[in-house]
Design a protein around this motif. Sequence first.
Motif, PDB file in Angstrom:
ATOM      1  N   MET A   1       3.641  -4.220  12.026  1.00 41.83           N
ATOM      2  CA  MET A   1       3.034  -3.451  10.924  1.00 41.83           C
ATOM      3  C   MET A   1       1.530  -3.351  11.110  1.00 41.83           C
ATOM      4  SD  MET A   1       2.924  -4.367   6.876  1.00 41.83           S
ATOM      5  CE  MET A   1       4.679  -4.498   6.803  1.00 41.83           C
ATOM      6  N   ASN A   2       0.964  -2.234  10.823  1.00 43.41           N
ATOM      7  CA  ASN A   2      -0.475  -2.039  10.893  1.00 43.41           C
ATOM      8  C   ASN A   2      -1.148  -2.840   9.789  1.00 43.41           C
ATOM      9  OD1 ASN A   2      -3.123  -0.952  10.474  1.00 43.41           O
ATOM     10  ND2 ASN A   2      -2.497   0.869  11.611  1.00 43.41           N
ATOM     11  N   SER A   3      -2.043  -3.737  10.142  1.00 43.28           N
ATOM     12  CA  SER A   3      -2.674  -4.606   9.150  1.00 43.28           C
ATOM     13  C   SER A   3      -3.499  -3.828   8.157  1.00 43.28           C
ATOM     14  CB  SER A   3      -3.558  -5.657   9.855  1.00 43.28           C
ATOM     15  OG  SER A   3      -4.586  -5.021  10.602  1.00 43.28           O
ATOM     16  N   ASN A   4      -4.060  -2.667   8.574  1.00 46.37           N
ATOM     17  CA  ASN A   4      -4.828  -1.853   7.642  1.00 46.37           C
ATOM     18  C   ASN A   4      -3.935  -1.306   6.546  1.00 46.37           C
ATOM     19  OD1 ASN A   4      -7.240  -2.209   8.996  1.00 46.37           O
ATOM     20  ND2 ASN A   4      -6.845  -0.484  10.376  1.00 46.37           N
ATOM     21  N   LEU A   5      -2.740  -0.856   6.941  1.00 45.48           N
ATOM     22  CA  LEU A   5      -1.822  -0.328   5.944  1.00 45.48           C
ATOM     23  C   LEU A   5      -1.348  -1.420   5.003  1.00 45.48           C
ATOM     24  CD1 LEU A   5       0.251   2.177   8.103  1.00 45.48           C
ATOM     25  CD2 LEU A   5      -1.418   2.703   6.341  1.00 45.48           C
ATOM     26  N   ASN A   6      -1.306  -2.647   5.508  1.00 46.92           N
ATOM     27  CA  ASN A   6      -0.875  -3.750   4.659  1.00 46.92           C
ATOM     28  C   ASN A   6      -1.851  -3.981   3.525  1.00 46.92           C
ATOM     29  OD1 ASN A   6       1.033  -5.771   4.113  1.00 46.92           O
ATOM     30  ND2 ASN A   6      -0.270  -7.339   5.028  1.00 46.92           N
ATOM     31  N   ASN A   7      -3.104  -3.495   3.692  1.00 45.77           N
ATOM     32  CA  ASN A   7      -4.110  -3.647   2.656  1.00 45.77           C
ATOM     33  C   ASN A   7      -4.189  -2.439   1.733  1.00 45.77           C
ATOM     34  OD1 ASN A   7      -4.937  -6.177   3.602  1.00 45.77           O
ATOM     35  ND2 ASN A   7      -6.239  -5.242   5.159  1.00 45.77           N
ATOM     36  N   THR A   8      -3.325  -1.460   1.948  1.00 44.66           N
ATOM     37  CA  THR A   8      -3.304  -0.286   1.078  1.00 44.66           C
ATOM     38  C   THR A   8      -2.975  -0.703  -0.348  1.00 44.66           C
ATOM     39  OG1 THR A   8      -2.581   1.131   2.883  1.00 44.66           O
ATOM     40  CG2 THR A   8      -2.236   1.945   0.653  1.00 44.66           C
ATOM     41  N   PRO A   9      -3.756  -0.285  -1.349  1.00 41.24           N
ATOM     42  CA  PRO A   9      -3.473  -0.664  -2.725  1.00 41.24           C
ATOM     43  C   PRO A   9      -2.068  -0.252  -3.152  1.00 41.24           C
ATOM     44  CG  PRO A   9      -5.650   0.337  -2.552  1.00 41.24           C
ATOM     45  CD  PRO A   9      -4.974   0.543  -1.235  1.00 41.24           C
ATOM     46  N   THR A  10      -1.450  -1.071  -3.973  1.00 43.67           N
ATOM     47  CA  THR A  10      -0.096  -0.807  -4.455  1.00 43.67           C
ATOM     48  C   THR A  10       0.026   0.590  -5.055  1.00 43.67           C
ATOM     49  OG1 THR A  10       0.338  -3.145  -4.870  1.00 43.67           O
ATOM     50  CG2 THR A  10       1.657  -1.554  -6.107  1.00 43.67           C
ATOM     51  N   ALA A  11      -0.981   0.981  -5.828  1.00 39.95           N
ATOM     52  CA  ALA A  11      -0.907   2.266  -6.531  1.00 39.95           C
ATOM     53  C   ALA A  11      -0.880   3.460  -5.592  1.00 39.95           C
ATOM     54  CB  ALA A  11      -2.096   2.400  -7.491  1.00 39.95           C
ATOM     55  N   ASN A  12      -1.314   3.273  -4.339  1.00 38.38           N
ATOM     56  CA  ASN A  12      -1.347   4.384  -3.393  1.00 38.38           C
ATOM     57  C   ASN A  12      -0.154   4.389  -2.441  1.00 38.38           C
ATOM     58  OD1 ASN A  12      -4.353   3.743  -4.115  1.00 38.38           O
ATOM     59  ND2 ASN A  12      -4.322   5.848  -3.439  1.00 38.38           N
ATOM     60  N   ARG A  13       0.802   3.537  -2.678  1.00 39.06           N
ATOM     61  CA  ARG A  13       1.993   3.473  -1.835  1.00 39.06           C
ATOM     62  C   ARG A  13       3.126   4.290  -2.456  1.00 39.06           C
ATOM     63  NH1 ARG A  13       2.161  -0.780   1.909  1.00 39.06           N
ATOM     64  NH2 ARG A  13       0.260  -2.035   1.905  1.00 39.06           N
ATOM     65  N   VAL A  14       3.958   4.876  -1.620  1.00 35.57           N
ATOM     66  CA  VAL A  14       5.169   5.542  -2.100  1.00 35.57           C
ATOM     67  C   VAL A  14       6.103   4.459  -2.642  1.00 35.57           C
ATOM     68  CG1 VAL A  14       7.127   6.988  -1.491  1.00 35.57           C
ATOM     69  CG2 VAL A  14       4.930   7.326  -0.336  1.00 35.57           C
ATOM     70  N   HIS A  15       6.491   4.587  -3.896  1.00 34.75           N
ATOM     71  CA  HIS A  15       7.370   3.592  -4.522  1.00 34.75           C
ATOM     72  C   HIS A  15       8.835   4.005  -4.329  1.00 34.75           C
ATOM     73  CE1 HIS A  15       3.667   2.103  -6.102  1.00 34.75           C
ATOM     74  NE2 HIS A  15       4.221   1.295  -6.969  1.00 34.75           N
ATOM     75  N   ILE A  61       6.683   7.758   6.578  1.00 35.64           N
ATOM     76  CA  ILE A  61       6.274   7.696   5.179  1.00 35.64           C
ATOM     77  C   ILE A  61       4.871   7.104   5.081  1.00 35.64           C
ATOM     78  CG2 ILE A  61       6.707   6.646   2.909  1.00 35.64           C
ATOM     79  CD1 ILE A  61       9.657   6.712   3.481  1.00 35.64           C
ATOM     80  N   GLY A  62       4.634   6.051   5.854  1.00 38.71           N
ATOM     81  CA  GLY A  62       3.371   5.338   5.768  1.00 38.71           C
ATOM     82  C   GLY A  62       3.512   4.157   4.823  1.00 38.71           C
ATOM     83  N   PRO A  63       2.412   3.743   4.200  1.00 43.29           N
ATOM     84  CA  PRO A  63       2.473   2.603   3.291  1.00 43.29           C
ATOM     85  C   PRO A  63       3.406   2.892   2.117  1.00 43.29           C
ATOM     86  CG  PRO A  63       0.210   3.159   3.835  1.00 43.29           C
ATOM     87  CD  PRO A  63       1.044   4.278   4.330  1.00 43.29           C
ATOM     88  N   CYS A  64       4.322   1.988   1.860  1.00 43.08           N
ATOM     89  CA  CYS A  64       5.239   2.187   0.735  1.00 43.08           C
ATOM     90  C   CYS A  64       5.521   0.853   0.059  1.00 43.08           C
ATOM     91  CB  CYS A  64       6.545   2.840   1.195  1.00 43.08           C
ATOM     92  SG  CYS A  64       7.444   1.917   2.444  1.00 43.08           S
ATOM     93  N   MET A  65       6.086   0.931  -1.119  1.00 41.80           N
ATOM     94  CA  MET A  65       6.478  -0.241  -1.883  1.00 41.80           C
ATOM     95  C   MET A  65       7.980  -0.163  -2.121  1.00 41.80           C
ATOM     96  SD  MET A  65       5.495  -3.041  -3.349  1.00 41.80           S
ATOM     97  CE  MET A  65       3.715  -2.850  -3.532  1.00 41.80           C
ATOM     98  N   LEU A  66       8.733  -1.102  -1.532  1.00 43.00           N
ATOM     99  CA  LEU A  66      10.171  -1.158  -1.745  1.00 43.00           C
ATOM    100  C   LEU A  66      10.444  -2.053  -2.949  1.00 43.00           C
ATOM    101  CD1 LEU A  66      11.493  -1.568   1.929  1.00 43.00           C
ATOM    102  CD2 LEU A  66      10.914   0.518   0.668  1.00 43.00           C
ATOM    103  N   ILE A  67      11.291  -1.567  -3.866  1.00 43.73           N
ATOM    104  CA  ILE A  67      11.558  -2.302  -5.109  1.00 43.73           C
ATOM    105  C   ILE A  67      13.046  -2.591  -5.231  1.00 43.73           C
ATOM    106  CG2 ILE A  67      11.204  -2.344  -7.604  1.00 43.73           C
ATOM    107  CD1 ILE A  67       9.174  -0.057  -7.236  1.00 43.73           C
TER     108      ILE A  67
END
Length: 398
Positions: A1-15, A61-67
């Motif tokens: 995983m790209n460490s920069n993407l890991n720092n993407t704010p939650t609000a900017n991730r595809v949920h 997709i890029g940075p996303c949040m799996l729920i």
Amino acid sequence: MNSNLNNTPTANRVHVAFYGKRNSGKSSVINAITGQTVSIVSEVAGTTTDPVYKAMEISGIGPCMLIDTAGFDDVGELGQIRVQKTEGVLEKTDVAVLLFSETDMEQELQWYDQLLSKNTPVVTVISKSDEKENLLEIKEAVKKNTDTEPILVSAKTGDGISLLMEELIKKVPDDFERESITRDLIQEGETVLLVMPQDIQAPKGRLILPQVQVLRELLDKKCLVMSVTTDKLEEALAFMKEAPKLIITDSQVFKTVYEKKPAESKLTSFSMLYAAYKGDINYYKEGAKVIDSLTENSKVLIAECCSHAPLKEDIGREKLPQMLRNKIGENLTVDVVSGMDFGTNLEQYDLIIQCGACMFNRKYVMSRIGQAMEKQIPMSNYGVVLAYLSGILENVSI
């Protein structure tokens, strides 16, 4: 995983949220997608209680949040609380994965309809496909009732996981987070002055999220950026050879900055930028104008998105309520909620004021605005209200 993407704010991730009955295989599918043990897997129904969030990067997709949500067929008093928390996830879901596991799918279809009513793209999945003797029967029932082609998935064998990933990529809204925070207010090579008072609400040693995101975007746009605290504003302006094209300030010092800025410089605030980026700026502007018609018998709801202990001179809990009471009267009722709390009895309020919502994704912010619109309750935003109370709303850039 790209460490920069890991720092993407939650609000900017595809949920991306996974829904289904207890023991339908939601957790196993998420673990198969991520290649990690994100959620506990057990044969015992109801293992997942509160929604489980996992920040990931998915190629395409890029940075996303799996729920991972609790089963919507949970029972008992605790079960109902879990179902309510699952329902809360609906408002922030950008893409839904709905798992079917049997021919009795009345509940699944109810949730399918709810998701569609919120304009949420849905990927239908038949889980544990390697274990079902009546797989084709379930598949035909899903096709008939949803008019979709369900993906057959086995977390155990890996079958269908790649197809599921491909479908998720297709379902991401084309306009997700496409519009920039600063939009067309500033262009490459132009100068921007950021006024960022570091008061008690700013985390020690750090900038708040809106400041960080705006600064990063301006750097990506190749703008020339200077950052100062309010007390250094005049010094900074004197230092600059030309007036800055745009000044972005903390809303709390809107009036101070407005009175000192060069006439040719456009002015906005971090909160107002987020009002347009995540919400409905025109609805917020109209909502602010309602303040003039409020009386001491009116009720105002202030909705903070962050859950934090009350601080001295807190903008939402102290400053805004006092500014409103100074204008309207000391007996004005002002209620404050924070985090995911928004209230179910909104009809009692004459105005709702929400913060910049930097911690929420746009889908959730728009769901709140939708609730207010449905009940015909005016709604605004911290920055918009502060500009209005300062008498400069029509003179700032949005």
